[in-house]
Scaffold this motif. Structure first.
Motif, short mmCIF file in Angstrom:
data_model
loop_
_atom_site.label_atom_id
_atom_site.label_comp_id
_atom_site.label_asym_id
_atom_site.label_seq_id
_atom_site.Cartn_x
_atom_site.Cartn_y
_atom_site.Cartn_z
N ILE A 14 0.83 -1.19 0.00
CA ILE A 14 0.00 0.00 0.00
C ILE A 14 0.87 1.25 0.00
CG2 ILE A 14 -0.17 -0.08 2.53
CD1 ILE A 14 -3.00 1.10 2.26
N ASP A 15 0.40 2.30 -0.65
CA ASP A 15 1.13 3.57 -0.70
C ASP A 15 1.44 4.02 0.73
OD1 ASP A 15 1.47 6.59 -0.78
OD2 ASP A 15 1.31 6.16 -2.92
N ASN A 16 2.68 4.47 0.94
CA ASN A 16 3.06 4.83 2.31
C ASN A 16 2.31 6.05 2.84
OD1 ASN A 16 4.46 7.17 1.35
ND2 ASN A 16 6.37 6.03 1.16
N LEU A 17 1.61 6.76 1.98
CA LEU A 17 0.80 7.88 2.44
C LEU A 17 -0.53 7.40 3.01
CD1 LEU A 17 0.81 10.99 2.57
CD2 LEU A 17 -0.36 11.01 0.36
N ASP A 18 -0.97 6.23 2.61
CA ASP A 18 -2.29 5.73 3.03
C ASP A 18 -2.23 4.76 4.19
OD1 ASP A 18 -4.22 6.78 0.83
OD2 ASP A 18 -2.52 6.00 -0.29
N VAL A 19 -1.05 4.24 4.49
CA VAL A 19 -0.95 3.23 5.54
C VAL A 19 -1.27 3.80 6.92
CG1 VAL A 19 1.51 3.52 6.12
CG2 VAL A 19 0.43 1.25 6.29
N GLY A 20 -1.16 5.13 7.07
CA GLY A 20 -1.38 5.75 8.36
C GLY A 20 -2.76 5.52 8.95
N VAL A 21 -3.77 5.52 8.11
CA VAL A 21 -5.13 5.30 8.60
C VAL A 21 -5.22 3.93 9.28
CG1 VAL A 21 -7.56 5.07 7.97
CG2 VAL A 21 -6.12 6.77 6.81
N LEU A 22 -4.67 2.91 8.64
CA LEU A 22 -4.72 1.56 9.19
C LEU A 22 -3.84 1.44 10.43
CD1 LEU A 22 -4.51 -0.41 5.82
CD2 LEU A 22 -6.55 -0.02 7.22
N PHE A 23 -2.69 2.12 10.41
CA PHE A 23 -1.79 2.04 11.56
C PHE A 23 -2.39 2.69 12.80
CE2 PHE A 23 1.49 4.22 14.08
CZ PHE A 23 2.06 3.11 14.67
N TYR A 24 -2.84 3.93 12.66
CA TYR A 24 -3.34 4.63 13.84
C TYR A 24 -4.69 4.11 14.33
CZ TYR A 24 0.39 8.02 14.26
OH TYR A 24 1.61 8.61 14.49
N ASP A 25 -5.40 3.40 13.46
CA ASP A 25 -6.64 2.77 13.92
C ASP A 25 -6.38 1.41 14.56
OD1 ASP A 25 -8.23 4.86 13.19
OD2 ASP A 25 -8.91 4.00 11.30
N GLY A 26 -5.11 0.99 14.55
CA GLY A 26 -4.75 -0.27 15.21
C GLY A 26 -5.09 -1.51 14.42
N TYR A 27 -5.07 -1.41 13.08
CA TYR A 27 -5.48 -2.53 12.24
C TYR A 27 -4.30 -3.33 11.68
CZ TYR A 27 -10.08 -0.25 12.24
OH TYR A 27 -11.26 0.32 12.62
N LEU A 28 -3.07 -2.97 12.04
CA LEU A 28 -1.90 -3.67 11.52
C LEU A 28 -1.25 -4.53 12.59
CD1 LEU A 28 -0.20 -0.82 9.44
CD2 LEU A 28 -1.88 -2.51 8.68
N ALA A 29 -0.67 -5.64 12.16
CA ALA A 29 0.03 -6.54 13.07
C ALA A 29 1.48 -6.12 13.19
CB ALA A 29 -0.05 -7.97 12.54
N SER A 30 2.07 -6.33 14.35
CA SER A 30 3.50 -6.13 14.52
C SER A 30 4.22 -7.27 13.81
CB SER A 30 3.86 -6.11 16.00
OG SER A 30 5.26 -5.96 16.17
#
Length: 412
Positions: free
Chosen positions: A139-155
């Motif tokens: 995913i474009d690195n500009l769009d990943v922030g929404v998923l990251f800050y909403d807590g939708y990504l795995a470590s």
């Protein structure tokens, strides 16, 4: 091009990440490791133009070895792979995934070519619906922030996934920042597109300029020389607005030592003061220019272009080519990466920031407000964003913003 404080370049392109809650995370990690392999990255550059992040991809015979994460004796798992790569590259990506399934017959991959915005919507829906699907995304690195800050990504285990020849140190250092700031690595830079300055070297020589400028001081001096020689501004940049102009300003501000998210710290102000002065030598085209459709350099409309994302366009169609055999996109991109890189802060409200930064640009450069008003114009956008965050998020986010919590991701 180096700023007065640093020569760091903004990384464009895509990151790779995993949705949280997957039932078989090792299968997802195996796919990510395969896609980060040096041989795959080198082939990806040949087909798509995106620059590799693994040092081994720059050798004549890059390693094809992939870390073993999901054992062949494990039960068959299914992974959904979302990618926002361009339509023109879909057949290539499909071939890569087909080869992956042959190498790992107990991992079946369902590929979905989808826009970044739609990807955010689908993954958000999956997580909020308590899905346990295995999902990997490019995913474009500009769009990943929404998923990251909403807590939708795995470590993710970055060291295991990138166990090739070794990720370029300036990019690997970004992982250190993630760990120190976020407590883990949640996305890895995968496909690099880096902004490069392009020049018409013949036009520069015609004005008596024998070396391409490497600092902003030299750029300003050359801009005046070119203007005097050709009777018109010769420096072009994308000032048409939208997301592109704020993105360009982001890099300027970082290289002046600023935090662009704040608009008005000392480095931000100095960057806009410099651009204000440089704008006297801008090409008339700057108000409508967009990096994907630049043609003025080849048609002698202007002689210097700041900047172009080379991995996302057909340079031949734009009439752009290397001056010699060593000044290739790959070589210049690698030099820029080795000089230091950063990512934009992965915030979900980057769109509002862009809107406000574009307003500042319009007031300062397009409308050419007074030089002395630059700090107050930037301060007003800072206040506007803080108010937006308090209203649309909460006061805590607004206070964190004002305290400088949100900043570029830079190597530590």
């Amino acid at each position: 091009m180096s700023g007065p404080v640093n020569s760091e370049h903004l990384l464009g392109g895509c990151v790779i990440a995993e949705m949280k809650g997957g039932s078989t995370p090792a299968a997802s990690a195996q796919l990510m490791a395969y896609l980060m392999n040096p041989a795959i990255q080198k082939a990806c550059e040949a087909h798509t133009g995106f620059i590799p992040v693994d040092q081994g991809a720059y050798t004549s015979s890059p390693s094809t070895t992939v870390p073993s994460i999901y054992a062949s004796s494990n039960a068959t798992a299914t992974v959904t792979y979302y990618t926002s790569i361009s339509t023109a590259d879909e057949s290539y990506v499909t071939g890569v995934i087909n080869n992956f399934e042959k190498a790992y017959p107990n991992i079946q991959v369902s590929v979905s070519f989808i826009t970044a915005a739609s990807m955010v919507e689908e993954i958000s829906s999956l997580v909020t619906g308590n899905s346990h699907a295995n999902v990997v995304m490019t995913i474009d690195n500009l769009d990943v922030g929404v998923l990251f800050y909403d807590g939708y990504l795995a470590s993710i285990n970055a060291a295991k996934i990138t166990a090739g020849e070794g990720v370029i140190s300036s990019i690997s250092n970004l992982n250190n920042y993630e760990v120190s700031e976020f407590g883990g690595v949640y996305f890895l830079t995968q496909l690099v597109n880096i902004p490069l300055v392009w020049v018409d070297y013949t036009a520069l020589q015609g004005a008596g300029i024998t070396k391409v400028p490497t600092t902003y001081t030299q750029l300003y001096t050359d801009a005046k020389i070119l203007d005097k020689k050709y009777g018109v501004g010769e420096i072009n940049m994308q000032g048409h607005g939208g997301a592109s102009t704020p993105t360009e300003l982001y890099q300027w501000m970082v290289q002046f030592g600023g935090n662009p998210m704040m608009f008005n710290d000392t480095g931000d102000i100095h960057a806009m003061e410099y651009i204000y002065n440089l704008s006297a030598y801008f090409s008339p085209d700057y108000k409508t220019s967009y990096w994907a459709t630049y043609t003025g350099l080849a048609s002698n409309t202007y002689s210097m272009m700041y900047y172009q994302w080379p991995a996302s366009v057909n340079l031949t169609k734009l009439g752009m080519k290397s001056y010699n055999s060593t000044d290739t996109v790959t070589n210049e991109s690698l030099a820029a990466i080795n000089g230091g890189v950063f990512l934009r802060s992965p915030v979900s409200w980057i769109g509002e920031w862009q809107t406000l930064m574009d307003k500042a640009w319009t007031s300062i450069v397009v409308d050419h407000s007074s030089y002395s008003s630059i700090p107050s114009i930037l301060a007003s956008q800072n206040s506007a964003l803080k108010s937006f965050l308090a209203t649309n998020y909460n006061q805590n986010v607004a206070d964190q913003y004002e305290n400088g919590t949100y900043a570029p991701i830079e190597g530590q």
